[in-house]
Design an enzyme around this catalytic site. Structure first.
Site, mmCIF file in Angstrom:
data_model
loop_
_atom_site.group_PDB
_atom_site.id
_atom_site.type_symbol
_atom_site.label_atom_id
_atom_site.label_comp_id
_atom_site.label_asym_id
_atom_site.label_seq_id
_atom_site.Cartn_x
_atom_site.Cartn_y
_atom_site.Cartn_z
ATOM 1 C CB SER A 129 -3.808 -47.751 -31.715
ATOM 2 O OG SER A 129 -2.583 -47.361 -31.112
ATOM 3 C CE1 TYR A 183 -1.080 -51.050 -34.673
ATOM 4 C CE2 TYR A 183 -0.379 -48.982 -33.682
ATOM 5 C CZ TYR A 183 -1.098 -50.167 -33.612
ATOM 6 O OH TYR A 183 -1.839 -50.448 -32.494
#
Length: 318
Positions: free
Chosen positions: A163, A189
Site C-alpha cells: 500500500s 499499518y
C-alpha cells in the site's frame, strides 16, 4: 534515478479483465488469500477466467464458498476450477494446516488478505500486534511453507499486496508490537505494508535460483472493499481531513485488482522480481512522504532491511 518501465498499454484506469485478456493459464494453479471480498475476488476471477485453477484461501469458508459459487456461475465453461481453503493468517495452526494440505506445484501465490488501522491495539493469541501479524507474519509463514510447491512450478510468481500506506512507517525492528511506544493505527499499518515490500525484495534474492519471482504492489485507492472494516467512520473522516498524506483518485475494485493480476500472470513482467508496482508500472523512489500520492520509500526496498526482516520473521514464526 528513474525506474525502467515495462512495455504495455496498461495504467491507472486498467481493469483486471483487460490485463488478463489473451493470457492462457490453463494447467496453472493459483492461491489468492483474502479472496472472499474486494480485490481478492476480482483477482481470483481474472486468474480463473484465463484457465487457472484457483484456491480462495479465506478465513470465513462459508463466505468463500458463496464467492466461488457466484464466480462459477458468471465465468465461461473454459475457466479454471475454483476451490476454497480455510486460512486465518492470525492463527498459525490454520496456516500450518493449509501448507500441510497443499499437494503439487503452485504457480501463483497472491498474498492479498489484510487488515487496516484498527483504532485500538489488538494482539494475536501469541502476543503479536495484529496488523504486523496478519499482513506480514501470516503471509511469511504461508509463503515459506509453500516454497517447495512454488519451486516445483518452475517459474512461480509471488505477489504481495502492499500500500501507499508504507510511507507512514518503516519496519521498527526494535518495537514491532508497540510495547515501548504508544500504539498508532497508521504507523502500525505502515510498518506492516513496508514489511510486505521487504518480503518481496528478500524472496526475490533468496529464491531466484528456484525460478521464483516476487514483487509487491499498491492496488490504489479502491472503494467498496472491506479492508477498512476495523475503522470507525470518525477515524476515516479524521484521516481524510488531516492532510497527512494525499490520496490518489479512487479506483473501482476491478481497477484495483489490475496490478495484482499483472504481476501474477502478464507476460509483460516475465522475469521482473524484487520490485514495487502501482498503476501497472514500477514505482519511482520518493525522498519524503509530504505530498506523495505515488512512489516507494527507499527503506522499503533496502536489501539490508529485507535480510534483517527475513531473519527476524523466521524466528517469530518458528
Amino acid at each position: 534515478m528513474s525506474v525502467p518501465q515495462t512495455s504495455h498499454p496498461f495504467g491507472a484506469s486498467t481493469t483486471a479483465a483487460e490485463v488478463i485478456d489473451g493470457v492462457d493459464l490453463h494447467g496453472r494453479r493459483a492461491v489468492v488469500t483474502g479472496a472472499s471480498s474486494g480485490i481478492g475476488v476480482e483477482t481470483a476471477r481474472a486468474l480463473a477466467s484465463a484457465g487457472a485453477d484457483v484456491t480462495l484461501a479465506v478465513r470465513d469458508t462459508d463466505a468463500g464458498a458463496r464467492v466461488a459459487a457466484r464466480l462459477k456461475a458468471e465465468l465461461p465453461s473454459t475457466s479454471g476450477q475454483l476451490t476454497v481453503g480455510q486460512l486465518d493468517l492470525a492463527d498459525r495452526s490454520t496456516v500450518a494446516a493449509f501448507v500441510t494440505a497443499w499437494r503439487g506445484p503452485l504457480d501463483i501465490l497472491v498474498n492479498n488478505a489484510g487488515v487496516m488501522a484498527p483504532p485500538e491495539l489488538i494482539r494475536t493469541p501469541d502476543g503479536r500486534e495484529t496488523q504486523f501479524a496478519v499482513n506480514h507474519l501470516g503471509h511469511f509463514a504461508l509463503t515459506v511453507g509453500l516454497h517447495s510447491a512454488l519451486t516445483a512450478a518452475e517459474g512461480a510468481r509471488i505477489v504481495s499486496v502492499s500500500s501507499i500506506g508504507h510511507l507512514f512507517s518503516p519496519v521498527v525492528f526494535d518495537d514491532l508490537d508497540y510495547r515501548f511506544r504508544p500504539y498508532d493505527p497508521w504507523t502500525s499499518y505502515g510498518q506492516s505494508k513496508s514489511a510486505n515490500i521487504l518480503f518481496a525484495v528478500a524472496a526475490a534474492e533468496r529464491w531466484a535460483d528456484d525460478g521464483i519471482t516476487a514483487n509487491a504492489l499498491m492496488p490504489g485507492n479502491v472503494g467498496g472493499t472491506s479492508l477498512a472494516r476495523h475503522m470507525d467512520p470518525q477515524q476515516v473522516t479524521d484521516f481524510l481531513a488531516s492532510g497527512d498524506i494525499a490520496l490518489p483518485p479512487q479506483k473501482s475494485v476491478a481497477q484495483g485488482a489490475a496490478t495484482s493480476v499483472l504481476l501474477a500472470a502478464s507476460p509483460t513482467v516475465e522475469g521482473i522480481t524484487g520490485r514495487y508496482f502501482e498503476d501497472c508500472a514500477q514505482s519511482e523512489p520518493v525522498a519524503e512522504r509530504a505530498g506523495a500520492v505515488t512512489g516507494v520509500a527507499p527503506y522499503a526496498l533496502d536489501r539490508d532491511n529485507a535480510a534483517r526482516l527475513w531473519a527476524l520473521s523466521e524466528t517469530l514464526v518458528r
